[in-house]
Scaffold this motif. Structure first.
Motif, mmCIF file in Angstrom:
data_model
loop_
_atom_site.group_PDB
_atom_site.id
_atom_site.type_symbol
_atom_site.label_atom_id
_atom_site.label_comp_id
_atom_site.label_asym_id
_atom_site.label_seq_id
_atom_site.Cartn_x
_atom_site.Cartn_y
_atom_site.Cartn_z
ATOM 1 N N THR A 1 0.827 -1.202 0.000
ATOM 2 C CA THR A 1 0.000 0.000 0.000
ATOM 3 C C THR A 1 0.861 1.252 0.000
ATOM 4 O O THR A 1 0.543 2.220 -0.691
ATOM 5 C CB THR A 1 -0.927 -0.004 1.225
ATOM 6 N N ALA A 2 1.934 1.238 0.761
ATOM 7 C CA ALA A 2 2.828 2.399 0.785
ATOM 8 C C ALA A 2 3.454 2.626 -0.584
ATOM 9 O O ALA A 2 3.636 3.775 -1.010
ATOM 10 C CB ALA A 2 3.911 2.196 1.833
ATOM 11 N N LEU A 3 3.765 1.552 -1.304
ATOM 12 C CA LEU A 3 4.331 1.679 -2.634
ATOM 13 C C LEU A 3 3.323 2.309 -3.598
ATOM 14 O O LEU A 3 3.673 3.218 -4.361
ATOM 15 C CB LEU A 3 4.771 0.308 -3.149
ATOM 16 N N ILE A 4 2.081 1.868 -3.557
ATOM 17 C CA ILE A 4 1.037 2.453 -4.400
ATOM 18 C C ILE A 4 0.848 3.926 -4.057
ATOM 19 O O ILE A 4 0.731 4.777 -4.944
ATOM 20 C CB ILE A 4 -0.285 1.679 -4.246
ATOM 21 N N PHE A 5 0.823 4.236 -2.773
ATOM 22 C CA PHE A 5 0.658 5.619 -2.319
ATOM 23 C C PHE A 5 1.808 6.495 -2.819
ATOM 24 O O PHE A 5 1.597 7.604 -3.313
ATOM 25 C CB PHE A 5 0.582 5.623 -0.789
ATOM 26 N N ALA A 6 3.038 5.992 -2.729
ATOM 27 C CA ALA A 6 4.207 6.765 -3.156
ATOM 28 C C ALA A 6 4.236 6.954 -4.670
ATOM 29 O O ALA A 6 4.556 8.049 -5.155
ATOM 30 C CB ALA A 6 5.481 6.069 -2.691
ATOM 31 N N ALA B 1 -7.845 7.353 0.297
ATOM 32 C CA ALA B 1 -8.710 6.182 0.348
ATOM 33 C C ALA B 1 -7.878 4.907 0.430
ATOM 34 O O ALA B 1 -8.285 3.940 1.081
ATOM 35 C CB ALA B 1 -9.630 6.140 -0.856
ATOM 36 N N ILE B 2 -6.713 4.902 -0.210
ATOM 37 C CA ILE B 2 -5.833 3.732 -0.149
ATOM 38 C C ILE B 2 -5.404 3.478 1.292
ATOM 39 O O ILE B 2 -5.434 2.340 1.768
ATOM 40 C CB ILE B 2 -4.602 3.947 -1.054
ATOM 41 N N ILE B 3 -5.023 4.532 1.988
ATOM 42 C CA ILE B 3 -4.608 4.394 3.384
ATOM 43 C C ILE B 3 -5.790 3.944 4.256
ATOM 44 O O ILE B 3 -5.638 3.124 5.155
ATOM 45 C CB ILE B 3 -4.010 5.716 3.901
ATOM 46 N N GLY B 4 -6.972 4.497 3.988
ATOM 47 C CA GLY B 4 -8.167 4.113 4.748
ATOM 48 C C GLY B 4 -8.507 2.649 4.585
ATOM 49 O O GLY B 4 -8.837 1.955 5.558
ATOM 50 N N VAL B 5 -8.419 2.144 3.372
ATOM 51 C CA VAL B 5 -8.706 0.727 3.126
ATOM 52 C C VAL B 5 -7.661 -0.151 3.796
ATOM 53 O O VAL B 5 -7.980 -1.177 4.403
ATOM 54 C CB VAL B 5 -8.781 0.450 1.608
ATOM 55 N N TYR B 6 -6.404 0.259 3.715
ATOM 56 C CA TYR B 6 -5.340 -0.503 4.380
ATOM 57 C C TYR B 6 -5.570 -0.568 5.890
ATOM 58 O O TYR B 6 -5.435 -1.629 6.504
ATOM 59 C CB TYR B 6 -3.984 0.116 4.066
ATOM 60 N N LEU B 7 -5.911 0.560 6.493
ATOM 61 C CA LEU B 7 -6.139 0.571 7.942
ATOM 62 C C LEU B 7 -7.357 -0.261 8.319
ATOM 63 O O LEU B 7 -7.369 -0.897 9.382
ATOM 64 C CB LEU B 7 -6.282 2.010 8.438
ATOM 65 N N ALA B 8 -8.370 -0.281 7.474
ATOM 66 C CA ALA B 8 -9.536 -1.123 7.739
ATOM 67 C C ALA B 8 -9.153 -2.607 7.692
ATOM 68 O O ALA B 8 -9.616 -3.403 8.519
ATOM 69 C CB ALA B 8 -10.639 -0.829 6.728
ATOM 70 N N ILE C 1 -11.082 7.855 5.833
ATOM 71 C CA ILE C 1 -12.087 7.708 4.773
ATOM 72 C C ILE C 1 -13.076 8.879 4.808
ATOM 73 O O ILE C 1 -13.429 9.439 3.764
ATOM 74 C CB ILE C 1 -12.829 6.363 4.911
ATOM 75 N N VAL C 2 -13.522 9.272 5.989
ATOM 76 C CA VAL C 2 -14.445 10.405 6.097
ATOM 77 C C VAL C 2 -13.771 11.681 5.599
ATOM 78 O O VAL C 2 -14.375 12.460 4.850
ATOM 79 C CB VAL C 2 -14.947 10.563 7.551
#
Length: 68
Positions: free
Chosen positions: A2-7, A19-26, A59-60
């Motif tokens: 996820t960090a790679l996609i985010f970067a 949203a990527i970080i939110g899904v990962y945390l979920a 996410i919110v």
């Protein structure tokens, strides 16, 4: 991963998709809460609750910023 996609997205598109970080945390919250249900360790419950709350807030925040 996820960090790679985010970067990559931040580098190429000069924007952040939280949203990527939110899904990962979920997903992490689900994993921690499942481990808590099997092992009954309080730290797993704590990390699951914290990950869930932070994921929900991200996410919110993403929806408030994206859909002005």
């Amino acid at each position: 991963m996820t960090a790679l996609i985010f970067a990559i997205e931040a580098f190429f598109f000069n924007s952040f998709n939280y949203a990527i970080i939110g899904v990962y945390l979920a997903m992490e919250a689900t994993r921690y809460l499942f481990k808590y249900s099997k092992m009954k360790e309080r730290k797993e419950l704590f990390f699951g609750i914290i990950s869930g709350i932070v994921g929900f807030l991200v996410i919110v925040g993403y929806f408030f910023v994206s859909f002005k």
